[in-house]
Write an enzyme that holds these catalytic residues in place. Structure first.
Site, PDB file in Angstrom:
ATOM      1  N   GLU A  43       6.939  -4.178 -12.302  1.00  0.00           N
ATOM      2  CA  GLU A  43       5.994  -3.104 -12.647  1.00  0.00           C
ATOM      3  C   GLU A  43       6.742  -1.761 -12.652  1.00  0.00           C
ATOM      4  O   GLU A  43       7.663  -1.563 -11.855  1.00  0.00           O
ATOM      5  CB  GLU A  43       4.905  -3.104 -11.555  1.00  0.00           C
ATOM      6  CG  GLU A  43       3.867  -2.019 -11.647  1.00  0.00           C
ATOM      7  CD  GLU A  43       2.878  -2.101 -10.462  1.00  0.00           C
ATOM      8  OE1 GLU A  43       3.186  -2.782  -9.452  1.00  0.00           O
ATOM      9  OE2 GLU A  43       1.800  -1.488 -10.553  1.00  0.00           O
ATOM     10  N   LYS A 114      -2.764  -2.067 -16.885  1.00  0.00           N
ATOM     11  CA  LYS A 114      -3.254  -2.611 -15.611  1.00  0.00           C
ATOM     12  C   LYS A 114      -4.733  -2.294 -15.394  1.00  0.00           C
ATOM     13  O   LYS A 114      -5.139  -1.122 -15.409  1.00  0.00           O
ATOM     14  CB  LYS A 114      -2.412  -2.019 -14.477  1.00  0.00           C
ATOM     15  CG  LYS A 114      -2.678  -2.597 -13.094  1.00  0.00           C
ATOM     16  CD  LYS A 114      -1.676  -1.985 -12.085  1.00  0.00           C
ATOM     17  CE  LYS A 114      -1.762  -2.595 -10.702  1.00  0.00           C
ATOM     18  NZ  LYS A 114      -0.752  -2.018  -9.783  1.00  0.00           N
ATOM     19  N   CYS A 147       0.824  -6.618 -10.981  1.00  0.00           N
ATOM     20  CA  CYS A 147       0.740  -6.474  -9.531  1.00  0.00           C
ATOM     21  C   CYS A 147      -0.655  -6.726  -8.972  1.00  0.00           C
ATOM     22  O   CYS A 147      -1.136  -7.834  -9.007  1.00  0.00           O
ATOM     23  CB  CYS A 147       1.308  -5.127  -9.106  1.00  0.00           C
ATOM     24  SG  CYS A 147       1.909  -5.212  -7.402  1.00  0.00           S
TER      25      CYS A 147
HETATM   26  C1  ACM Z   1       0.527  -2.894  -6.582  1.00  0.00           C
HETATM   27  O1  ACM Z   1      -0.419  -3.128  -7.323  1.00  0.00           O
HETATM   28  N1  ACM Z   1       1.600  -2.249  -7.012  1.00  0.00           N
HETATM   29  C2  ACM Z   1       0.509  -3.339  -5.164  1.00  0.00           C
END
Ligand code: ACM
Length: 450
Positions: A43, A114, A147
């Site tokens: 990420e 995301k 993530c």
């Molecule tokens: C995350 O979503 N970077 C823990």
């Protein structure tokens, strides 16, 4: 399609606010590699993670069409003949997104933002607005989660139901739970999971490394170290994730009790949905302009063409539909071949199509909602028995894109028919140049028209 593929995980420690240095670090780690079909990177691999303010996060973001980071990955994808899924700090106007890109030798071919922002990310980033797309790649269908998205089982399930056989998971994990949870998601969805986590520290935050590759049995194929920058790779056969059969009587997706619970994807791209609605109305009108006799004669032509193909001649078990008046007519075809081929027809149950054996015309019963004649024969537990699927629709492209009636029944069912050759049948008025897609839509192997 190539299904035996080498997956690479690139685990490193991005440096906060130094895109050029992160490019050099990735380049260095890739230096002696070859033969990897797809690399997963962490990420926010371009910018680092732990910003102190929105201004700082914005400063190290890039628009996708003018990004040093994506230019570098495209160049590497060409040089190494590979694909990349990487996290990137994406700017659009004065907004930033915690995004991932799918990159191949021809450029950016996929993009995801995301959905589930973690902790202070909510102060910096906009929540994702790309939905949960599945990307068709030369190695198969790929989904992306970033993530903290991992915490939400609906995300995994939806991507898997939409046909993803591999979910790539760029991460900056600070908690130690995810690596333990991923085998469960791989197992329950019968998919591969490739999670590339970062290592090192960003100011006061430490990251947990241990990037993993997991197979559909929930077994770790790769597990990285907690602290080191490293690359890991492993050869897998992605076709293993197409077979959802668990016992002769259990199929991971078909056994879901969608009469009791359901998972619906929302219309996340209003422009695409609007264009689809417009196209449906337009095409339906042109079909209405044909007389029933015209439709019948074209249908005979289409079905005669179908009968000449070797995939039809070789097929024992055929998934087909009992046609409505505005569809390519199948009644005569089924009558002609019943007894010689085994036919399976769809029956609506909740938001799924059940597959049931066709046992004779007098056994068909109209359903209560749409008054479609439905089969009453035995439930087919193993969709991989089906050799050929003959699929109706409202519109098709010659390349195999399909527009259905908008309920998504076939988009959910066709991915389960992992062995079937999939053929769309269409009146010429149903063939259009382009069908807008938001990533849910299943592609057919062939479309037959007059
Ligand atoms: C995350 O979503 N970077 C823990």
């Amino acid at each position: 399609m190539k299904t035996k593929v080498n997956i690479g995980l690139l685990q490193f420690a991005p440096v906060l606010g130094n895109i050029a240095l992160n490019i050099r670090k990735i380049n260095h780690l890739l230096e002696k590699t070859s033969g990897i079909d797809l690399w997963v990177l962490p990420e926010l691999a371009s910018s680092g993670y732990n910003f102190s303010s929105k201004e700082e996060a914005l400063r190290y973001s890039e628009p996708l069409n003018d990004s040093l980071f994506t230019k570098f990955l495209i160049k590497k994808a060409k040089a190494l003949n590979t694909l990349f899924v990487s996290g990137i700090n994406e700017r659009e106007g004065d907004k930033i997104f915690n995004s991932a890109v799918l990159i191949g030798p021809n450029g950016i071919t996929g993009h995801y933002r995301k959905l589930h922002l973690f902790n202070r990310e909510k102060e910096f980033f906009e929540p994702g607005n790309t939905g949960l797309p599945v990307f068709n790649t030369p190695i198969g269908k790929i989904g992306i989660l970033i993530c903290f998205d991992w915490m939400f089982p609906e995300s995994w399930r939806l991507l898997a139901l939409k046909g993803a056989t591999l979910i790539c998971h760029p991460s900056n994990l600070v908690l130690p739970y995810c690596q333990t949870a991923l085998p469960g998601y791989a197992l329950t969805n019968q998919i591969f999971v490739a999670s590339a986590n970062r290592v090192g520290k960003d100011n006061d935050l430490s990251f947990t490394g241990q990037s993993v590759l997991v197979n559909p049995n929930g077994e770790y194929l790769l597990k990285g170290s907690p602290h080191n920058e490293e690359i890991l790779s492993y050869g897998i056969d992605l076709s293993e994730a197409s077979n959802k059969q668990m016992t002769p009587f259990n199929q991971a997706f078909a056994d879901r009790r969608t009469d009791i619970y359901s998972l619906h994807e929302k219309d996340f791209n209003p422009m695409v949905q609007m264009e689809k609605r417009r196209l449906r109305i337009e095409v339906k009108q042109t079909i209405q302009e044909l007389s029933f006799d015209e439709r019948l004669s074209m249908s005979q032509n289409i079905m005669t063409q179908l009968e000449k193909h070797s995939y039809f001649q070789k097929a024992n078990t055929i998934f087909i539909y009992w046609s409505l008046p505005d569809e390519v007519q199948t009644h005569d075809f089924i009558k002609r071949w019943m007894g010689k081929k085994k036919f399976i027809l769809p029956k609506i149950n909740g938001d799924q199509l059940e597959l049931r054996e066709f046992t004779g015309i007098s056994d068909l019963k109209p359903d209560e909602k749409f008054h479609i004649s439905e089969p009453t024969g035995r439930l087919v537990n193993d969709p991989s028995l089906i050799d050929l699927a003959i699929v109706p629709g409202i519109a098709f492209t010659s390349g195999g894109a399909r527009l259905g009636r908008g309920k998504g029944y076939y988009d959910r069912t066709l991915p389960l028919l992992n062995r079937a050759f999939k053929v769309g049948v269409a009146f010429p008025a149903q063939i259009v140049k382009d069908i807008p897609t938001d990533g849910n839509d299943v592609f057919l192997d062939q479309v037959i028209t007059v």
